[in-house]
Design a protein around this motif. Structure first.
Motif, short mmCIF file in Angstrom:
data_model
loop_
_atom_site.label_atom_id
_atom_site.label_comp_id
_atom_site.label_asym_id
_atom_site.label_seq_id
_atom_site.Cartn_x
_atom_site.Cartn_y
_atom_site.Cartn_z
N GLN A 149 0.80 -1.23 0.00
CA GLN A 149 0.00 0.00 0.00
C GLN A 149 0.83 1.27 0.00
OE1 GLN A 149 -2.13 -1.59 -0.89
NE2 GLN A 149 -2.91 -3.15 0.47
N SER A 150 1.82 1.39 0.89
CA SER A 150 2.64 2.60 0.91
C SER A 150 3.91 2.34 1.70
CB SER A 150 1.87 3.76 1.55
OG SER A 150 2.69 4.93 1.63
N ALA A 151 4.95 3.14 1.41
CA ALA A 151 6.18 3.11 2.20
C ALA A 151 6.22 4.22 3.24
CB ALA A 151 7.39 3.22 1.28
N ALA A 152 5.18 5.05 3.28
CA ALA A 152 5.17 6.20 4.19
C ALA A 152 4.40 5.85 5.47
CB ALA A 152 4.52 7.40 3.52
N PRO A 153 5.02 5.97 6.64
CA PRO A 153 4.34 5.59 7.89
C PRO A 153 3.03 6.34 8.10
CG PRO A 153 6.69 5.89 8.27
CD PRO A 153 6.42 6.36 6.87
N HIS A 154 2.99 7.64 7.80
CA HIS A 154 1.76 8.39 8.06
C HIS A 154 0.63 7.99 7.11
CE1 HIS A 154 3.77 10.86 4.98
NE2 HIS A 154 2.58 11.28 4.63
N VAL A 155 0.98 7.54 5.90
CA VAL A 155 -0.04 7.05 4.96
C VAL A 155 -0.58 5.71 5.44
CG1 VAL A 155 -0.48 6.29 2.60
CG2 VAL A 155 0.94 8.31 3.03
N LEU A 156 0.31 4.83 5.90
CA LEU A 156 -0.13 3.55 6.45
C LEU A 156 -1.06 3.77 7.64
CD1 LEU A 156 3.22 1.53 6.33
CD2 LEU A 156 1.24 1.25 4.83
N ALA A 157 -0.76 4.78 8.43
CA ALA A 157 -1.61 5.06 9.60
C ALA A 157 -3.01 5.49 9.18
CB ALA A 157 -0.96 6.14 10.47
N VAL A 158 -3.12 6.32 8.15
CA VAL A 158 -4.43 6.75 7.67
C VAL A 158 -5.21 5.55 7.12
CG1 VAL A 158 -5.63 8.13 5.92
CG2 VAL A 158 -3.70 9.11 7.18
N ARG A 161 -3.20 0.42 8.30
CA ARG A 161 -2.37 -0.75 8.05
C ARG A 161 -1.45 -0.99 9.24
NH1 ARG A 161 -3.88 -4.16 4.28
NH2 ARG A 161 -1.73 -4.74 3.80
N ARG A 162 -1.19 -2.26 9.54
CA ARG A 162 -0.45 -2.61 10.75
C ARG A 162 1.04 -2.79 10.53
NH1 ARG A 162 -2.90 -7.63 13.61
NH2 ARG A 162 -1.65 -6.84 15.32
N HIS A 163 1.47 -3.08 9.29
CA HIS A 163 2.87 -3.40 9.09
C HIS A 163 3.74 -2.14 9.11
CE1 HIS A 163 1.36 -2.75 4.92
NE2 HIS A 163 2.51 -2.10 4.80
N THR A 164 5.02 -2.34 9.39
CA THR A 164 5.97 -1.24 9.33
C THR A 164 6.38 -1.03 7.87
OG1 THR A 164 7.78 -2.78 9.71
CG2 THR A 164 6.84 -1.71 11.65
N PRO A 165 6.86 0.16 7.52
CA PRO A 165 7.16 0.45 6.11
C PRO A 165 8.13 -0.51 5.46
CG PRO A 165 7.08 2.49 7.37
CD PRO A 165 7.00 1.37 8.37
N GLY A 166 9.11 -1.03 6.20
CA GLY A 166 10.11 -1.89 5.59
C GLY A 166 9.70 -3.34 5.45
N ILE A 188 -1.53 1.49 -3.00
CA ILE A 188 -2.71 2.36 -3.06
C ILE A 188 -2.20 3.79 -3.12
CG2 ILE A 188 -4.66 3.29 -1.72
CD1 ILE A 188 -5.19 0.52 -0.69
N TYR A 189 -2.75 4.58 -4.04
CA TYR A 189 -2.31 5.97 -4.15
C TYR A 189 -3.51 6.91 -4.00
CZ TYR A 189 -3.78 5.26 -9.07
OH TYR A 189 -4.47 4.96 -10.20
N GLY A 190 -3.20 8.15 -3.62
CA GLY A 190 -4.25 9.14 -3.43
C GLY A 190 -4.82 9.18 -2.03
N THR A 191 -4.17 8.54 -1.07
CA THR A 191 -4.61 8.58 0.32
C THR A 191 -4.47 10.01 0.86
OG1 THR A 191 -3.89 6.30 0.65
CG2 THR A 191 -4.22 7.63 2.63
N PRO A 192 -5.45 10.50 1.62
CA PRO A 192 -5.30 11.83 2.22
C PRO A 192 -3.98 11.94 2.99
CG PRO A 192 -7.52 11.03 2.55
CD PRO A 192 -6.74 9.89 1.96
N GLY A 193 -3.26 13.01 2.73
CA GLY A 193 -1.97 13.23 3.39
C GLY A 193 -0.78 12.69 2.64
#
Length: 398
Positions: A149-158, A161-166, A188-193
């Motif tokens: 979904q994303s490599a950005a922690p704040h995007v995963l938080a929105v 998602r539970r996994h860490t970016p790495g 996934i792209y286009g997540t707020p933030g």
């Protein structure tokens, strides 16, 4: 979905199909989908048919239930072989590898896996480890699709998602080391933030991970999800179509530069398209097992009851878990064929379009949405602009 009745017609207790439909099952390819509806937690954007232990739904005994449905299916269709198998969810890898292997072995025992069959499981990166991946590979799985979904922690938080970016890239490396021939990462792209640099980092991560396939989807906010409620309350902004278009172009450019080619609007591969999904897009036959799973054979589509408890109860009563079905008319099958095949890189022949569809195709060509050289050769093939407007092109052609 279009059909002969708005809500479908009742499914026979034995799951039988209309006379003659099963006779040609699988002549143009046959797939099996196994829905595993269990998740450790539910992501805020997800509206799939999934359940958590906190909702009183447990996975114990699930493999046996799927095998019971398989025994019923074997009385209905006898495909010449199974070309592809796809375990989706939910999180299939919340089941132990041995249980997933039992289901796969049952499919092979009942219908027979083709030589070189593609066998995929989805997985959340945190739901697998090196040892479990080795077990899955030994059981016959040769393709895995990891939800990054994303490599950005704040995007995963929105996204909740539970996994860490790495973790996704590490899981991909573990899958390769375990012997998986094909590895996909989902974005996934286009997540707020999400900022442009966040998505660029995600693309670098999937390229550097050495995977052979990438799926990238614009965030869609579905009614009834936690994310939709947050947006209604004003806690999060709604997705922006222009931002999504920018992200798509960035994905296509970065993946193309890394040796990936698009073969469906949201999917890129180096040399190995997902054969199971291609079977869907090209109108093949498949049987879907599990709560809420959909199936299609010879123009008849049906779907199972959604709740795992209802699914188990039907099977315990030796009855089909099918809730209802629809028999597609020739016009409906043609419509779906156009809607799906226009999304593929090889498009579709202009000869399959009626007069209105051909006029729409000419309009799309004039607007730069269809490739001129392909059009001159008698095919409708999307340009990059056409991919950005694929839903509109599909409407114009139908």
């Amino acid at each position: 979905m279009p059909g002969s009745l708005p809500e479908g017609e009742p499914m026979p207790r034995d799951g039988s199909l209309p006379a003659g439909v099963a006779d040609g099952a699988g002549r143009a390819g046959f797939g099996v989908y196994v829905h595993v509806p269990f998740c450790a937690t539910r992501c805020g954007y997800c509206d799939f048919n999934t359940y958590t232990a906190s909702e009183g739904v447990l996975s114990a005994g699930y493999a046996e239930q799927v095998l019971d449905e398989l025994a019923l299916a074997a009385k209905v269709v006898r495909p010449p072989r199974v070309d592809t198998v796809f375990f989706g969810g939910g999180t299939p890898t919340l089941l132990p590898p041995a249980e997933l292997g039992r289901i796969l072995a049952g499919i092979d025992r009942t219908w027979g896996l083709a030589a070189g069959a593609e066998v995929t499981t989805e997985a959340n990166p945190e739901s697998v480890d090196a040892a479990g991946l080795r077990e899955l590979r030994a059981a016959g799985f040769n393709r895995i699709s990891l939800g990054m979904q994303s490599a950005a922690p704040h995007v995963l938080a929105v996204l909740d998602r539970r996994h860490t970016p790495g973790r996704p890239a590490l899981a991909a490396a573990e899958a390769r080391a375990a012997g998986f021939e094909r590895v996909n990462l989902d974005l996934i792209y286009g997540t707020p933030g999400e900022r442009p640099e966040d998505f660029a980092a995600s693309l670098r991560t999937v390229v550097d991970a050495g995977v052979d396939h990438v799926s990238a989807y614009a965030l869609i906010v579905e009614d009834g999800t936690r994310m939709a409620a947050r947006m209604r309350r004003g806690e999060l902004p709604y997705p922006d179509d222009d931002v999504a278009a920018d992200r798509y172009i960035a994905a296509d450019e970065a993946l193309h530069a890394a040796g990936f080619g698009w073969y469906e609007v949201s999917n890129w591969s180096r040399d190995s398209p997902c054969r199971h999904n291609e079977l869907y897009w090209r109108g093949g036959d498949w049987w879907g097992f599990g709560p809420g799973a959909h199936s299609h054979v010879g123009g008849v589509r049906w779907w199972n009851v959604k709740h795992p408890h209802a699914y188990a109860a039907r099977l315990a009563d030796s009855a089909s878990p099918g809730q209802a079905r629809e028999v597609l008319t020739p016009d409906e099958r043609h419509l779906e064929d156009v809607l799906l095949r226009i999304r593929l890189a090889d498009g579709l022949p202009l000869s399959v379009l009626d007069a209105a569809g051909l006029a729409g195709a000419r309009d799309c060509l004039a607007d730069g949405q269809l490739d001129p050289s392909a059009f001159a050769a008698g095919r409708a093939v999307l340009t990059l602009r056409g991919r950005l407007l694929a839903d509109g092109v599909a409407r114009a052609l139908t």
